[in-house]
Design a protein around this motif. Structure first.
Motif, PDB file in Angstrom:
ATOM      1  N   MET A  59       0.880  -1.252   0.141  1.00 25.68           N
ATOM      2  CA  MET A  59      -0.307   0.125   0.473  1.00 25.68           C
ATOM      3  C   MET A  59       1.341   1.211  -0.286  1.00 25.68           C
ATOM      4  O   MET A  59       1.768   1.246   1.139  1.00 25.68           O
ATOM      5  CB  MET A  59      -0.764  -0.237   1.192  1.00 25.68           C
ATOM      6  N   GLN A  87      -2.462  -0.441   6.014  1.00 26.84           N
ATOM      7  CA  GLN A  87      -2.035   0.892   6.621  1.00 26.84           C
ATOM      8  C   GLN A  87      -2.857   1.174   8.281  1.00 26.84           C
ATOM      9  O   GLN A  87      -3.927   2.092   7.628  1.00 26.84           O
ATOM     10  CB  GLN A  87      -1.295   2.133   6.138  1.00 26.84           C
ATOM     11  N   ARG A 108      -2.085  -8.095   5.289  1.00 28.56           N
ATOM     12  CA  ARG A 108      -0.826  -7.386   5.826  1.00 28.56           C
ATOM     13  C   ARG A 108      -0.571  -6.132   6.103  1.00 28.56           C
ATOM     14  O   ARG A 108      -0.957  -5.475   5.850  1.00 28.56           O
ATOM     15  CB  ARG A 108       0.227  -7.596   4.903  1.00 28.56           C
ATOM     16  N   LYS A 111       1.847  -0.239   9.925  1.00 32.61           N
ATOM     17  CA  LYS A 111       1.358   0.763  10.974  1.00 32.61           C
ATOM     18  C   LYS A 111       1.135   2.363  10.136  1.00 32.61           C
ATOM     19  O   LYS A 111       0.850   2.657   9.899  1.00 32.61           O
ATOM     20  CB  LYS A 111       2.441   1.489  11.943  1.00 32.61           C
ATOM     21  N   GLY A 112       1.686   1.762   8.120  1.00 32.42           N
ATOM     22  CA  GLY A 112       2.176   2.659   7.504  1.00 32.42           C
ATOM     23  C   GLY A 112       3.201   3.914   7.533  1.00 32.42           C
ATOM     24  O   GLY A 112       4.080   4.205   8.785  1.00 32.42           O
ATOM     25  N   LYS A 125       1.519   8.895  16.769  1.00 31.80           N
ATOM     26  CA  LYS A 125       2.233   7.573  17.162  1.00 31.80           C
ATOM     27  C   LYS A 125       1.840   6.539  17.485  1.00 31.80           C
ATOM     28  O   LYS A 125       1.380   5.922  18.039  1.00 31.80           O
ATOM     29  CB  LYS A 125       3.670   7.163  17.432  1.00 31.80           C
ATOM     30  N   THR A 154       5.567  -6.044  10.646  1.00 26.71           N
ATOM     31  CA  THR A 154       5.967  -4.734  12.318  1.00 26.71           C
ATOM     32  C   THR A 154       7.223  -4.975  13.040  1.00 26.71           C
ATOM     33  O   THR A 154       7.152  -6.586  13.225  1.00 26.71           O
ATOM     34  CB  THR A 154       4.937  -4.574  12.679  1.00 26.71           C
ATOM     35  N   HIS A 155       7.788  -4.285  13.368  1.00 35.00           N
ATOM     36  CA  HIS A 155       9.183  -4.985  14.124  1.00 35.00           C
ATOM     37  C   HIS A 155       8.573  -4.643  15.702  1.00 35.00           C
ATOM     38  O   HIS A 155       9.701  -4.312  16.767  1.00 35.00           O
ATOM     39  CB  HIS A 155      10.236  -4.113  13.531  1.00 35.00           C
ATOM     40  N   ARG A 194      15.591  -6.385  13.676  1.00 35.20           N
ATOM     41  CA  ARG A 194      15.883  -7.355  14.316  1.00 35.20           C
ATOM     42  C   ARG A 194      15.483  -8.512  14.499  1.00 35.20           C
ATOM     43  O   ARG A 194      14.555  -9.288  14.519  1.00 35.20           O
ATOM     44  CB  ARG A 194      14.145  -6.959  14.473  1.00 35.20           C
ATOM     45  N   PHE A 235      15.765   5.048  13.448  1.00 29.63           N
ATOM     46  CA  PHE A 235      15.643   3.645  13.336  1.00 29.63           C
ATOM     47  C   PHE A 235      16.593   2.859  12.545  1.00 29.63           C
ATOM     48  O   PHE A 235      17.019   1.664  13.224  1.00 29.63           O
ATOM     49  CB  PHE A 235      14.158   2.357  12.761  1.00 29.63           C
ATOM     50  N   ARG A 238      19.672   3.611  14.750  1.00 32.34           N
ATOM     51  CA  ARG A 238      19.166   2.408  16.484  1.00 32.34           C
ATOM     52  C   ARG A 238      20.210   0.720  15.600  1.00 32.34           C
ATOM     53  O   ARG A 238      21.296   0.259  16.144  1.00 32.34           O
ATOM     54  CB  ARG A 238      19.028   2.173  16.993  1.00 32.34           C
TER      55      ARG A 238
HETATM   56  C1  LIG Z   1       6.974  -6.724   5.787  1.00 33.17           C
HETATM   57  C2  LIG Z   1       6.605  -5.033   6.277  1.00 33.17           C
HETATM   58  C3  LIG Z   1       6.106  -4.456   4.698  1.00 33.17           C
HETATM   59  C4  LIG Z   1       5.659  -3.150   4.539  1.00 33.17           C
HETATM   60  N1  LIG Z   1       4.852  -2.604   3.777  1.00 33.17           N
HETATM   61  C5  LIG Z   1       4.146  -1.463   3.655  1.00 33.17           C
HETATM   62  C6  LIG Z   1       3.337  -0.957   3.051  1.00 33.17           C
HETATM   63  O1  LIG Z   1       3.307  -1.789   1.913  1.00 33.17           O
HETATM   64  N2  LIG Z   1       3.437   0.038   3.364  1.00 33.17           N
HETATM   65  C7  LIG Z   1       3.790   0.809   3.934  1.00 33.17           C
HETATM   66  O2  LIG Z   1       2.905   2.815   4.374  1.00 33.17           O
HETATM   67  N3  LIG Z   1       4.696   0.229   5.174  1.00 33.17           N
HETATM   68  C8  LIG Z   1       5.000  -0.580   4.953  1.00 33.17           C
HETATM   69  N4  LIG Z   1       5.529  -0.543   5.803  1.00 33.17           N
HETATM   70  C9  LIG Z   1       6.111  -0.126   6.990  1.00 33.17           C
HETATM   71  C10 LIG Z   1       5.536   0.340   8.104  1.00 33.17           C
HETATM   72  O3  LIG Z   1       3.933   0.441   7.387  1.00 33.17           O
HETATM   73  C11 LIG Z   1       6.328   0.370   9.533  1.00 33.17           C
HETATM   74  O4  LIG Z   1       6.602   2.275   8.337  1.00 33.17           O
HETATM   75  C12 LIG Z   1       7.212   0.293   9.713  1.00 33.17           C
HETATM   76  O5  LIG Z   1       7.408  -0.929   9.565  1.00 33.17           O
HETATM   77  C13 LIG Z   1       7.934   0.409  11.236  1.00 33.17           C
HETATM   78  O6  LIG Z   1       6.690   0.557  11.758  1.00 33.17           O
HETATM   79  P1  LIG Z   1       6.524  -0.277  13.068  1.00 33.17           P
HETATM   80  O7  LIG Z   1       5.227  -0.904  12.810  1.00 33.17           O
HETATM   81  O8  LIG Z   1       7.816  -1.567  13.101  1.00 33.17           O
HETATM   82  O9  LIG Z   1       6.299  -0.226  14.639  1.00 33.17           O
HETATM   83  P2  LIG Z   1       7.199   1.236  14.483  1.00 33.17           P
HETATM   84  O10 LIG Z   1       6.677   1.263  16.636  1.00 33.17           O
HETATM   85  O11 LIG Z   1       7.641   2.375  14.327  1.00 33.17           O
HETATM   86  O12 LIG Z   1       8.827   0.656  15.947  1.00 33.17           O
HETATM   87  C14 LIG Z   1       8.278  -0.266  16.431  1.00 33.17           C
HETATM   88  C15 LIG Z   1      10.125  -0.120  17.004  1.00 33.17           C
HETATM   89  O13 LIG Z   1      10.849  -1.108  15.585  1.00 33.17           O
HETATM   90  C16 LIG Z   1      11.959  -0.761  15.560  1.00 33.17           C
HETATM   91  N5  LIG Z   1      12.760  -0.275  14.032  1.00 33.17           N
HETATM   92  C17 LIG Z   1      11.125  -0.192  13.792  1.00 33.17           C
HETATM   93  N6  LIG Z   1      11.101   0.225  12.356  1.00 33.17           N
HETATM   94  C18 LIG Z   1      12.341   0.039  12.395  1.00 33.17           C
HETATM   95  C19 LIG Z   1      13.493   0.641  10.525  1.00 33.17           C
HETATM   96  N7  LIG Z   1      13.324   0.178   9.644  1.00 33.17           N
HETATM   97  N8  LIG Z   1      14.598   0.061  11.330  1.00 33.17           N
HETATM   98  C20 LIG Z   1      15.623  -0.816  12.638  1.00 33.17           C
HETATM   99  N9  LIG Z   1      13.972  -0.207  13.996  1.00 33.17           N
HETATM  100  C21 LIG Z   1      12.776  -0.334  13.359  1.00 33.17           C
HETATM  101  C22 LIG Z   1      12.871   0.306  16.559  1.00 33.17           C
HETATM  102  O14 LIG Z   1      13.343   0.256  16.963  1.00 33.17           O
HETATM  103  C23 LIG Z   1      11.212   1.252  17.085  1.00 33.17           C
HETATM  104  O15 LIG Z   1      11.275   0.687  18.353  1.00 33.17           O
HETATM  105  C24 LIG Z   1       5.887  -2.545   6.090  1.00 33.17           C
HETATM  106  C25 LIG Z   1       7.143  -3.185   6.648  1.00 33.17           C
HETATM  107  C26 LIG Z   1       6.600  -3.854   7.080  1.00 33.17           C
HETATM  108  C27 LIG Z   1       7.679  -4.913   7.850  1.00 33.17           C
END
Ligand SMILES: Cc1cc2nc3c(=O)[nH]c(=O)nc-3n(C[C@H](O)[C@H](O)[C@H](O)COP(=O)(O)OP(=O)(O)OC[C@H]3O[C@@H](n4cnc5c(N)ncnc54)[C@H](O)[C@@H]3O)c2cc1C
Length: 241
Positions: A59, A87, A108, A111-112, A125, A154-155, A194, A235, A238
């Motif tokens: 997305m 998202q 899937r 968060k976006g 957030k 998500t991470h 991670r 991120f 870090r």
């Molecule tokens: C498999 C996958 C597919 C995705 N597809 C899309 C998509 O199609 N469209 C879209 O808009 N977004 C997509 N995303 C990105 C998503 O929207 C978030 O921007 C991204 O995953 C960060 O958010 P979070 O859920 O990990 O949580 P957060 O709360 O942002 O992060 C949680 C913790 O994880 C760690 N972390 C998170 N991201 C990272 C990073 N990049 N590097 C290092 N540490 C990190 C940090 O320590 C943070 O405290 C995708 C993500 C993943 C994992």
């Protein structure tokens, strides 16, 4: 781009890799010609099915959500092996999820990642995290009944821990769902982020997949992802040190 992915899927078939692909519709010409984009998606979904693989649709910015969901539904009508990303930060997503659930969809949830105006996406957030938990709970409910493939992209380890508990309560343990080996839910994370936790989750029986961006243009792709949301830079930093 389509031909490249067709070749990738052919390799997946020949080597029998447990690999899925995830595409951005703007890479498949969505801005230029949505009808041609749909044809490309149908071709990819057919090849993915022949390869025993799966086609995910990313997305992108909010202006693409309507068309992306329309094209997803059109492809889903012809192929089961296709899923779409939703998202949690978008205000519209609860309604989108409800509209998709009757299809027994593969979703899937993320968060976006884009900078969106506050009338379109939740700016705080903690509100996004709360919205994610609610949407994930709804998706898990359906997955527990075998009526969805739930993927949590998500991470956020705290969130994942909460979701695992919720899944246990619903009887949606990983490995037990209607989607065969993948179980009722999976965790997808980005490559290099991670990594130790990815292995730990997998060892505990939670299916984990890693999304890898690759090719000669990975660097501009990566920079664009950072530019879309400067918070991502933190991120990455870090994660490096
Ligand atoms: C498999 C996958 C597919 C995705 N597809 C899309 C998509 O199609 N469209 C879209 O808009 N977004 C997509 N995303 C990105 C998503 O929207 C978030 O921007 C991204 O995953 C960060 O958010 P979070 O859920 O990990 O949580 P957060 O709360 O942002 O992060 C949680 C913790 O994880 C760690 N972390 C998170 N991201 C990272 C990073 N990049 N590097 C290092 N540490 C990190 C940090 O320590 C943070 O405290 C995708 C993500 C993943 C994992």
């Amino acid at each position: 781009v389509r031909d490249h992915y067709l070749r990738v899927l052919e390799e997946i078939r020949q080597r029998q890799l447990p690999t899925e692909i995830s595409v951005k519709l703007t890479h498949l010409g969505l801005d230029l010609n949505p009808k041609a984009c749909l044809q490309d998606l149908l071709a990819l979904a057919a090849r993915a099915a022949a390869a025993g693989s799966f086609l995910w649709i990313d997305m992108e910015e909010s202006r693409y959500v309507d068309t992306t969901l329309e094209l997803f539904q059109a492809v889903r009508a012809a192929h089961t092996g296709v899923g779409v990303c939703l998202q949690a930060y978008l205000r519209r997503t609860p309604a989108d999820l409800e509209a998709l659930l009757p299809l027994a969809p593969a979703i899937r949830l993320v968060k976006g990642a884009y900078n969106e105006p506050p009338d379109v996406a939740l700016p705080k957030k903690r509100d996004v995290d709360a919205a994610y938990a609610v949407l994930a709970g709804r998706l898990l409910q359906r997955a527990a009944q075998g009526e969805a493939r739930a993927v949590f992209g998500t991470h956020d380890l705290h969130l994942i821990a909460r979701l695992r508990e919720r899944a246990l309560g619903l009887g949606a343990a990983p490995g037990g769902g209607a989607w065969g080996a993948w179980g009722a839910y999976e965790i997808h994370m980005l490559y290099g982020i991670r990594a130790a936790e990815q292995r730990a989750l997998q060892n505990e029986g939670v299916p984990v997949r890693v999304l890898i961006s690759y090719g000669t243009h990975w660097f501009p792709w990566y920079m664009r992802r950072l530019a879309e949301r400067p918070a991502n830079v933190w991120f990455v930093v870090r994660n490096l040190f």
